[in-house]
Structures are given as structure tokens and as C-alpha cells.
Write a protein that holds these residues in place. Structure first.
Motif, PDB file in Angstrom:
ATOM      1  N   TYR A 137       1.572 -30.790  -1.298  1.00 16.59           N
ATOM      2  CA  TYR A 137       0.702 -31.521  -0.815  1.00 16.59           C
ATOM      3  C   TYR A 137      -0.106 -32.247  -1.859  1.00 16.59           C
ATOM      4  O   TYR A 137      -0.614 -33.440  -1.820  1.00 16.59           O
ATOM      5  N   CYS A 141      -0.561 -36.204  -2.035  1.00 18.85           N
ATOM      6  CA  CYS A 141      -1.611 -36.755  -2.048  1.00 18.85           C
ATOM      7  C   CYS A 141      -1.659 -37.949  -3.133  1.00 18.85           C
ATOM      8  O   CYS A 141      -2.366 -38.873  -3.190  1.00 18.85           O
ATOM      9  N   LEU A 145      -3.031 -41.422  -1.839  1.00 23.04           N
ATOM     10  CA  LEU A 145      -4.398 -41.704  -2.388  1.00 23.04           C
ATOM     11  C   LEU A 145      -4.537 -43.075  -2.885  1.00 23.04           C
ATOM     12  O   LEU A 145      -5.406 -43.860  -2.583  1.00 23.04           O
ATOM     13  N   CYS A 192      -5.376 -34.710  -8.638  1.00 21.12           N
ATOM     14  CA  CYS A 192      -3.992 -34.362  -7.965  1.00 21.12           C
ATOM     15  C   CYS A 192      -2.884 -34.227  -8.877  1.00 21.12           C
ATOM     16  O   CYS A 192      -1.921 -33.442  -8.804  1.00 21.12           O
TER      17      CYS A 192
END
Length: 255
Positions: A137, A141, A145, A192
Motif C-alpha cells: 500500500y 500510495c 498521491l 511513503c
């Protein structure tokens, strides 16, 4: 009638927003988010087969995390959100392995959209191991994003155009909120990516003597976040201050 102070704030905010959008777009489209520096390899006939194997795995149609991470570590690779590159000897010389210092050129491969959604495993390359949900994930992301951030800026631009046509500063507060959300998304993208890279190094066991540094693409994405937040602050200040001034003027006229 818009006060000169508010008009100046709107102009400066628009310029900051445009710069942030350009920086983030360039960062998303380039591969220099993370760079690896491996020791100089001896390009003789002994290492020729190993180099060909690494290159074939890196360029293979079936992308496996282990298959492209090892070449990145060992061949001075660079990694981005949509691209991965390694340095390999130029193909012009068919006897490059006889040259002690062959000319090195970057060779890049892009991640396809389905590959961005592929699962990551606790043991990279071993599909029999459990799925690493955190890394999976984080990877999703880190490429979603920035697209969300750019979309929010585009939406705020449309609202700003409508506000200009209506000659009203009221929608500017919405523009400020959207820019604030875009700045948070840009900052979360960098976070991230860095956390995902750190977890990859632990899972794939980064070889010794392999250096790694942040690339200029990541810094561009990082710079875009405060620019968007500064633009948001200017838009919100202009909208709130204009509303207070308008309220005072209305009360004065009524009195």
C-alpha cells in the motif's frame, strides 16, 4: 472592488501554485528519486555473463521485484515513481567486455499501470511468501498521491477562474483548502516513498559497499509541498480578510 493587498496575495499565491505544479510534474515524470552507487565492476569476459543476466532480468516482460531490485543495487541504478534505470555498457561496441573502461549509458524501463498495483512480498521474488501489506500500500500510495495532488490543484484553478468571472473572493477559501490538501498529498508522497525504500532495503538485503542517496526528483517533490501550503495560506488569508472588511463596510453603511 478588491483591495490591492488581496490582489497581490492572489497573484503571489497563483505563482507559487504554478511553480509547485511544475516541480511536482517534473518529479513524477523523472526517475531520479533514489540513486544507488555500486563499486566499479570489472567488465571482463568473466563478468560478461553475469552482467547479461542482470540486464535480461531488468528488461524482462514479467516484472518481479527481486528481478529489478538486484540490478538497481549492482548497476548504479536510479528509481522513480514510474521509471527504473541502470547503467550498462553502450551497445555500439560488440566487444565491450574487452574494454577495461567501456562507455556507460543509462537504460530505462517504465512501470506499467498494472505493475503499480502488484503485490509486494515479505521475501521479494518469492511469491510463496506472505504478502507485505505495508509495502504494497505504500507503493500504491506513492504513485496515486501525486496524481491526487495535481488533480486538486487543477480543480482549484477551475474554481479560481470561476471566482474571477463572478468577481467574488468567496470561492478563494475553497481554493486555499484544496491547495492545503494538495500540499499534504505531496508531502505524503515523499514520506511513503522513503519508508517504502527503507523497507525494501531490509527485505531485499542491500549488498555491502553499495551506497544510496536521494535524487533531485525527490527534492523537487519535497519543495512543491511547502509551495502549495504557502499558496494555500495566501488564498485563505485573502478570502478571510476580504470577508471581514466587507462585513465591517456593510455594518458601517447600515449604521
Amino acid at each position: 472592488m478588491v483591495d490591492n493587498r488581496y490582489a497581490t496575495a492572489l497573484v503571489i499565491g497563483s505563482v507559487l501554485s504554478l511553480l509547485a505544479c511544475v516541480y511536482l510534474s517534473v518529479a513524477v515524470g523523472t526517475q531520479h528519486w533514489y540513486q544507488y552507487h555500486s563499486p566499479a565492476m570489472s567488465y571482463d569476459a568473466t563478468n560478461a555473463s553475469e552482467l547479461r543476466t542482470l540486464r535480461a532480468e531488468f528488461l524482462g516482460e514479467e516484472v518481479d521485484e527481486k528481478a529489478y531490485s538486484d540490478p538497481l543495487f549492482l548497476l548504479n541504478g536510479t528509481l522513480g515513481l514510474w521509471w527504473r534505470c541502470v547503467l550498462v555498457p553502450a551497445q555500439g561496441n560488440s566487444h565491450w567486455y574487452k574494454d577495461p573502461e567501456p562507455q556507460m549509458v543509462p537504460e530505462c524501463v517504465s512501470f506499467t499501470l498494472p505493475q503499480q498495483f502488484e503485490a509486494k512480498y515479505i521475501d521479494p521474488g518469492n511469491h510463496n511468501s506472505r504478502e507485505d501489506l505495508i509495502r504494497t500500500y505504500l507503493w500504491r500510495c506513492q504513485f496515486l498521491l501525486p496524481l491526487v495532488s495535481l488533480g486538486l490543484v487543477f480543480l482549484s484553478g477551475l474554481i479560481g477562474v470561476c471566482a474571477c468571472l463572478c468577481r467574488s473572493l468567496t470561492p478563494t477559501s475553497v481554493v486555499g483548502v484544496l491547495h492545503l490538501m494538495a500540499g499534504l498529498c505531496s508531502l505524503a508522497t515523499v514520506c511513503c516513498f522513503l519508508v517504502g525504500i527503507d523497507l525494501l532495503h531490509h527485505a531485499a538485503r542491500l549488498p555491502e559497499r553499495v551506497g544510496h542517496t536521494l535524487g533531485w526528483s525527490l527534492y523537487l517533490a519535497l519543495i512543491s509541498s511547502p509551495l502549495q501550503m504557502m499558496a494555500a495560506a495566501l488564498f485563505l488569508w485573502a478570502a478571510c480578510s476580504h470577508r471581514k472588511s466587507y462585513t465591517r463596510m456593510t455594518a458601517y453603511r447600515v449604521a
